[in-house]
Scaffold this motif. Structure first.
Motif, PDB file in Angstrom:
ATOM      1  N   PHE A   1      -1.909  -8.631   7.391  1.00  0.00           N
ATOM      2  CA  PHE A   1      -2.744 -10.103   6.227  1.00  0.00           C
ATOM      3  C   PHE A   1      -2.688 -11.322   6.263  1.00  0.00           C
TER       4      PHE A   1
ATOM      5  N   HIS B   1      16.125   0.973  13.981  1.00  0.00           N
ATOM      6  CA  HIS B   1      15.745   2.100  14.913  1.00  0.00           C
ATOM      7  C   HIS B   1      16.404   2.825  15.044  1.00  0.00           C
TER       8      HIS B   1
ATOM      9  N   ARG C   1       9.289   1.650  20.534  1.00  0.00           N
ATOM     10  CA  ARG C   1       9.387   0.335  19.382  1.00  0.00           C
ATOM     11  C   ARG C   1       8.910   1.093  17.965  1.00  0.00           C
TER      12      ARG C   1
ATOM     13  N   ILE D   1      15.824  -9.635  18.929  1.00  0.00           N
ATOM     14  CA  ILE D   1      15.223  -9.845  17.295  1.00  0.00           C
ATOM     15  C   ILE D   1      16.280 -11.391  16.995  1.00  0.00           C
TER      16      ILE D   1
ATOM     17  N   ASP E   1       2.344   7.340   9.525  1.00  0.00           N
ATOM     18  CA  ASP E   1       1.494   6.986  10.247  1.00  0.00           C
ATOM     19  C   ASP E   1       2.292   6.392  11.949  1.00  0.00           C
TER      20      ASP E   1
ATOM     21  N   VAL F   1      -7.988  -0.321   5.123  1.00  0.00           N
ATOM     22  CA  VAL F   1      -8.590   0.026   3.929  1.00  0.00           C
ATOM     23  C   VAL F   1      -9.115  -0.957   4.331  1.00  0.00           C
TER      24      VAL F   1
ATOM     25  N   ARG G   1      -4.152   3.184  15.814  1.00  0.00           N
ATOM     26  CA  ARG G   1      -3.579   1.859  15.024  1.00  0.00           C
ATOM     27  C   ARG G   1      -3.955   1.074  16.563  1.00  0.00           C
TER      28      ARG G   1
ATOM     29  N   ILE H   1      13.804  -2.299   7.746  1.00  0.00           N
ATOM     30  CA  ILE H   1      13.493  -1.533   8.968  1.00  0.00           C
ATOM     31  C   ILE H   1      14.622  -1.300   9.820  1.00  0.00           C
TER      32      ILE H   1
ATOM     33  N   ARG I   1      -6.866  -8.937   7.986  1.00  0.00           N
ATOM     34  CA  ARG I   1      -6.395  -7.904   9.473  1.00  0.00           C
ATOM     35  C   ARG I   1      -7.673  -7.690  10.136  1.00  0.00           C
TER      36      ARG I   1
ATOM     37  N   LEU J   1       0.678  -1.349   0.156  1.00  0.00           N
ATOM     38  CA  LEU J   1      -0.054   0.084   0.271  1.00  0.00           C
ATOM     39  C   LEU J   1       0.868   1.119   0.249  1.00  0.00           C
TER      40      LEU J   1
HETATM   41  P1  AP5 Z   1       1.325  -2.129   8.118  1.00  0.00           P
HETATM   42  O1  AP5 Z   1       2.601  -2.110   7.731  1.00  0.00           O
HETATM   43  O2  AP5 Z   1       1.688  -3.835   7.987  1.00  0.00           O
HETATM   44  O3  AP5 Z   1       1.682  -1.854   9.423  1.00  0.00           O
HETATM   45  P2  AP5 Z   1       1.228  -2.473  10.643  1.00  0.00           P
HETATM   46  O4  AP5 Z   1       1.466  -4.049  11.098  1.00  0.00           O
HETATM   47  O5  AP5 Z   1       0.942  -1.633  11.988  1.00  0.00           O
HETATM   48  O6  AP5 Z   1       2.795  -3.044  11.504  1.00  0.00           O
HETATM   49  P3  AP5 Z   1       4.396  -2.474  11.372  1.00  0.00           P
HETATM   50  O7  AP5 Z   1       4.856  -2.285   9.973  1.00  0.00           O
HETATM   51  O8  AP5 Z   1       3.727  -1.179  11.957  1.00  0.00           O
HETATM   52  O9  AP5 Z   1       4.965  -3.474  12.786  1.00  0.00           O
HETATM   53  P4  AP5 Z   1       5.950  -4.747  12.559  1.00  0.00           P
HETATM   54  O10 AP5 Z   1       5.465  -5.081  12.923  1.00  0.00           O
HETATM   55  O11 AP5 Z   1       5.903  -4.493  11.245  1.00  0.00           O
HETATM   56  O12 AP5 Z   1       7.122  -3.806  12.845  1.00  0.00           O
HETATM   57  P5  AP5 Z   1       8.578  -3.508  13.006  1.00  0.00           P
HETATM   58  O13 AP5 Z   1      10.102  -5.000  12.423  1.00  0.00           O
HETATM   59  O14 AP5 Z   1       8.914  -2.609  11.858  1.00  0.00           O
HETATM   60  O15 AP5 Z   1       0.658  -1.814   7.677  1.00  0.00           O
HETATM   61  C1  AP5 Z   1       0.230  -0.191   8.124  1.00  0.00           C
HETATM   62  C2  AP5 Z   1      -1.232   0.372   7.410  1.00  0.00           C
HETATM   63  O16 AP5 Z   1      -1.445  -0.200   6.281  1.00  0.00           O
HETATM   64  C3  AP5 Z   1      -2.208  -0.674   8.742  1.00  0.00           C
HETATM   65  O17 AP5 Z   1      -2.197   0.463   9.944  1.00  0.00           O
HETATM   66  C4  AP5 Z   1      -3.028   0.010   7.432  1.00  0.00           C
HETATM   67  O18 AP5 Z   1      -3.808   1.602   7.634  1.00  0.00           O
HETATM   68  C5  AP5 Z   1      -3.309  -0.580   5.952  1.00  0.00           C
HETATM   69  N1  AP5 Z   1      -3.011  -1.953   6.257  1.00  0.00           N
HETATM   70  C6  AP5 Z   1      -2.330  -2.397   5.673  1.00  0.00           C
HETATM   71  N2  AP5 Z   1      -2.416  -3.874   5.410  1.00  0.00           N
HETATM   72  C7  AP5 Z   1      -3.939  -4.232   5.436  1.00  0.00           C
HETATM   73  C8  AP5 Z   1      -5.023  -5.011   5.890  1.00  0.00           C
HETATM   74  N3  AP5 Z   1      -4.778  -6.236   5.791  1.00  0.00           N
HETATM   75  N4  AP5 Z   1      -6.254  -4.606   6.262  1.00  0.00           N
HETATM   76  C9  AP5 Z   1      -6.064  -3.454   5.811  1.00  0.00           C
HETATM   77  N5  AP5 Z   1      -5.411  -2.539   5.222  1.00  0.00           N
HETATM   78  C10 AP5 Z   1      -4.058  -2.602   5.973  1.00  0.00           C
HETATM   79  O19 AP5 Z   1       9.251  -2.938  13.830  1.00  0.00           O
HETATM   80  C11 AP5 Z   1       9.280  -1.875  14.914  1.00  0.00           C
HETATM   81  C12 AP5 Z   1      10.501  -1.118  15.265  1.00  0.00           C
HETATM   82  O20 AP5 Z   1      10.272  -2.151  15.950  1.00  0.00           O
HETATM   83  C13 AP5 Z   1      11.231  -1.533  14.335  1.00  0.00           C
HETATM   84  O21 AP5 Z   1      12.033   0.087  14.911  1.00  0.00           O
HETATM   85  C14 AP5 Z   1      11.656  -2.511  14.413  1.00  0.00           C
HETATM   86  O22 AP5 Z   1      13.140  -2.111  14.005  1.00  0.00           O
HETATM   87  C15 AP5 Z   1      12.166  -2.647  15.893  1.00  0.00           C
HETATM   88  N6  AP5 Z   1      12.791  -4.361  16.626  1.00  0.00           N
HETATM   89  C16 AP5 Z   1      12.131  -5.068  16.105  1.00  0.00           C
HETATM   90  N7  AP5 Z   1      11.893  -6.137  16.593  1.00  0.00           N
HETATM   91  C17 AP5 Z   1      12.290  -5.780  17.899  1.00  0.00           C
HETATM   92  C18 AP5 Z   1      12.366  -6.367  19.074  1.00  0.00           C
HETATM   93  N8  AP5 Z   1      12.637  -8.082  19.178  1.00  0.00           N
HETATM   94  N9  AP5 Z   1      13.210  -5.679  19.900  1.00  0.00           N
HETATM   95  C19 AP5 Z   1      13.300  -4.487  19.524  1.00  0.00           C
HETATM   96  N10 AP5 Z   1      13.254  -3.746  18.961  1.00  0.00           N
HETATM   97  C20 AP5 Z   1      12.358  -4.302  17.824  1.00  0.00           C
END
Ligand code: AP5
Length: 205
Positions: free
Chosen positions: A86, A133, A118, A193, A154, A59, A163, A131, A88, A35
């Protein structure tokens, strides 16, 4: 191997998905990344999706389901895939069940209070979606592809709260949905991680 990662925003699904896909040689299908790519391209879909994403809302199901159906029909998904973000909603899960079988659903579980820091510190590459941090990477360009490092629109505090509410209301019911179908494995996402990666690998092998 057909996998799904579920879990709240910021749980580390994207971080783990990249590692698991590289380990098992399967495509990473992130609806969020798809998206955001549509938004960058300024396509009709991107324009429609932007207002939902920026407000922290989902969405509409029919838009995302169409996107995923098309992606899963591509040849590289023949030997497996990892769906990140997905389904969701239960409606998305039901539709996915009509398209394909699923082997494992991994729930990456992290308490809400950890998620906010995070997400607040998350930075991503606007070209390859790597990705980072801020606590461990504070450069302006991506070390993988040289793209610009940005903060997702976002990821503002207000949108993150929305969210999280949306996650609890619409996505968390999927945990029971997949548990009842004996597909769910829970992984503690409040670890390093590497430890989480090892835990997921033990579920899959
Ligand atoms: P999407 O991009 O899917 O966002 P999300 O599910 O909210 O997940 P994030 O990307 O925010 O987090 P993540 O779990 O992937 O964490 P990350 O690895 O980045 O969706 C965004 C938007 O798109 C939605 O709100 C919606 O509007 C729309 N959308 C998408 N799919 C949809 C669907 N199916 N239906 C309807 N709408 C949809 O890690 C986060 C941070 O933490 C990073 O900085 C990382 O370095 C750090 N980190 C990771 N692991 C660790 C650890 N073990 N310890 C410490 N820090 C860590």
């Amino acid at each position: 191997m057909n996998l799904i990662f579920v879990g709240p925003p910021g749980a580390g699904k994207g971080t783990q998905a990249k590692l698991i896909c590289s380990e098992f040689g399967i495509p990473h299908i992130s609806t969020g990344d798809m998206l955001r790519a549509a938004i960058r391209q300024g396509s009709e879909l991107g324009i429609k999706a932007k207002e939902y994403i920026d407000a922290g809302h989902l969405v509409p199901d029919e838009v995302v389901i169409g996107l995923v159906k098309e992606r899963l029909s591509e040849k590289d998904c023949n030997t497996g895939f990892l769906l990140d973000g997905f389904p969701r909603t239960v409606a998305q899960a039901e539709e996915l069940g009509r398209i394909t079988d699923i082997d494992y659903v991994i729930n990456v579980d992290v308490p809400d209070e950890k998620l906010v820091s995070r997400i607040a510190g998350r930075r991503s590459c606007n070209k390859c979606s790597a990705i980072y941090h801020v606590s461990t990477y504070n450069k302006m360009t991506c070390e993988d592809c040289g793209g610009d490092i940005i903060q997702r629109p976002d990821d503002s505090e207000e949108t993150v709260r929305n969210r999280l509410n949306v996650y609890h209301e619409k996505t968390k019911p999927l945990i029971d949905y997949y548990r009842e179908r004996k597909l769910l494995s829970a992984v503690d996402g409040d670890k390093s991680i590497q430890e989480i990666f090892d835990d997921i690998c033990s579920v899959l092998t």
